[in-house]
Design a protein around this motif. Structure first.
Motif, PDB file in Angstrom:
ATOM      1  N   ASN A  89       2.021  13.192  65.540  1.00  0.00           N
ATOM      2  CA  ASN A  89       1.439  12.003  66.145  1.00  0.00           C
ATOM      3  C   ASN A  89       1.752  12.045  67.637  1.00  0.00           C
ATOM      4  OD1 ASN A  89       1.042   9.217  66.982  1.00  0.00           O
ATOM      5  ND2 ASN A  89       1.105   8.693  64.805  1.00  0.00           N
ATOM      6  N   LEU A  90       0.776  11.704  68.462  1.00  0.00           N
ATOM      7  CA  LEU A  90       0.971  11.737  69.914  1.00  0.00           C
ATOM      8  C   LEU A  90       1.746  10.532  70.449  1.00  0.00           C
ATOM      9  CD1 LEU A  90      -2.537  13.060  71.017  1.00  0.00           C
ATOM     10  CD2 LEU A  90      -0.398  14.338  70.799  1.00  0.00           C
ATOM     11  N   LEU A  91       1.874   9.481  69.646  1.00  0.00           N
ATOM     12  CA  LEU A  91       2.633   8.309  70.081  1.00  0.00           C
ATOM     13  C   LEU A  91       4.121   8.658  70.175  1.00  0.00           C
ATOM     14  CD1 LEU A  91       0.887   5.586  67.888  1.00  0.00           C
ATOM     15  CD2 LEU A  91       0.440   6.136  70.297  1.00  0.00           C
ATOM     16  N   LYS A  92       4.761   8.275  71.263  1.00  0.00           N
ATOM     17  CA  LYS A  92       6.150   8.648  71.512  1.00  0.00           C
ATOM     18  C   LYS A  92       7.095   8.187  70.403  1.00  0.00           C
ATOM     19  CE  LYS A  92       5.891   8.976  76.498  1.00  0.00           C
ATOM     20  NZ  LYS A  92       6.355   8.459  77.785  1.00  0.00           N
ATOM     21  N   ARG A  93       6.821   7.019  69.836  1.00  0.00           N
ATOM     22  CA  ARG A  93       7.720   6.489  68.806  1.00  0.00           C
ATOM     23  C   ARG A  93       7.633   7.261  67.492  1.00  0.00           C
ATOM     24  NH1 ARG A  93       7.011   0.012  70.047  1.00  0.00           N
ATOM     25  NH2 ARG A  93       7.980   0.144  72.106  1.00  0.00           N
ATOM     26  N   PHE A  94       6.617   8.085  67.358  1.00  0.00           N
ATOM     27  CA  PHE A  94       6.443   8.881  66.135  1.00  0.00           C
ATOM     28  C   PHE A  94       6.454  10.381  66.415  1.00  0.00           C
ATOM     29  CE2 PHE A  94       4.342   4.807  65.254  1.00  0.00           C
ATOM     30  CZ  PHE A  94       5.054   4.419  64.134  1.00  0.00           C
ATOM     31  N   ALA A  95       6.744  10.775  67.645  1.00  0.00           N
ATOM     32  CA  ALA A  95       6.682  12.186  68.045  1.00  0.00           C
ATOM     33  C   ALA A  95       7.729  13.058  67.352  1.00  0.00           C
ATOM     34  CB  ALA A  95       6.822  12.304  69.561  1.00  0.00           C
ATOM     35  N   HIS A  96       8.701  12.449  66.716  1.00  0.00           N
ATOM     36  CA  HIS A  96       9.773  13.189  66.049  1.00  0.00           C
ATOM     37  C   HIS A  96       9.400  13.636  64.638  1.00  0.00           C
ATOM     38  CE1 HIS A  96      10.184   9.171  64.398  1.00  0.00           C
ATOM     39  NE2 HIS A  96      10.948   9.665  63.433  1.00  0.00           N
TER      40      HIS A  96
END
Length: 181
Positions: A89-96
């Motif tokens: 996912n490109l969203l920072k909160r889900f990038a992990h």
């Protein structure tokens, strides 16, 4: 993001696992429909959510370019017999984290292809600072649930009466995750 090709020998069969390439798109489109018709363990029935050659080419290109995506194929005698994807996912909160999915032609079950696609995906995730892999599996696929547990996945939840199969009954979906952080 790519990884290197690996060779495997299980029982009498040899195969390779490698990143998907644009030239695989037509064959992937065809075998995905075939696999969907061979099992009720997946979300789709045969022909549903069809992905044509051009769309597979787009997926392969995107997965090659994105750091948090991986598209692998298992090839035996120049024929794709299975594949897996990790989609980030490109969203920072889900990038992990990434979502994992795997498909293998029924004739090739029992040769460790799904297991090795999973192992390669876990190795790729661990080496690319992806700390969580998630997946969903139908409750009746006990073999898969046990395999995922063997590789460190834990049950995170149950989606009750989530799917209706050909017998007309409702089945639960098990949500699993592996955290390496």
């Amino acid at each position: 993001m790519a990884m290197n090709q690996r060779e495997f020998q299980i029982k009498e069969l040899g195969y390779i696992i490698r990143p998907a390439m644009k030239k695989d798109a037509k064959e992937l489109s065809e075998i995905r429909v075939q696999i969907d018709g061979e099992t009720e363990n997946l979300d789709r029935e045969k022909g549903e959510a069809y992905i044509d050659t051009l769309s597979f080419e787009g997926l392969i290109n995107a997965d090659t370019e994105e750091r948090n995506n991986l598209f692998l194929v298992a090839v035996m005698n120049d024929k794709i017999v299975g594949f897996s994807r990790c989609e980030g996912n490109l969203l920072k909160r889900f990038a992990h984290k990434v979502e994992f999915g795997v498909c293998v032609l029924k004739d090739y079950w029992g040769y460790g292809i799904g297991t090795n696609l999973l192992k390669e995906s876990i190795g790729w995730a661990d080496s690319n600072k992806i700390t969580k892999i998630t997946l969903q599996v139908i409750e009746t696929n006990v073999k898969a649930v046990n395999l995922y547990k063997k590789f460190g996945f834990k049950i995170e939840g149950i989606l009750e009466q989530d799917k209706i199969l050909s017998d007309g009954k409702y089945y639960n979906t098990i949500v699993m995750g592996r955290f390496n952080g």
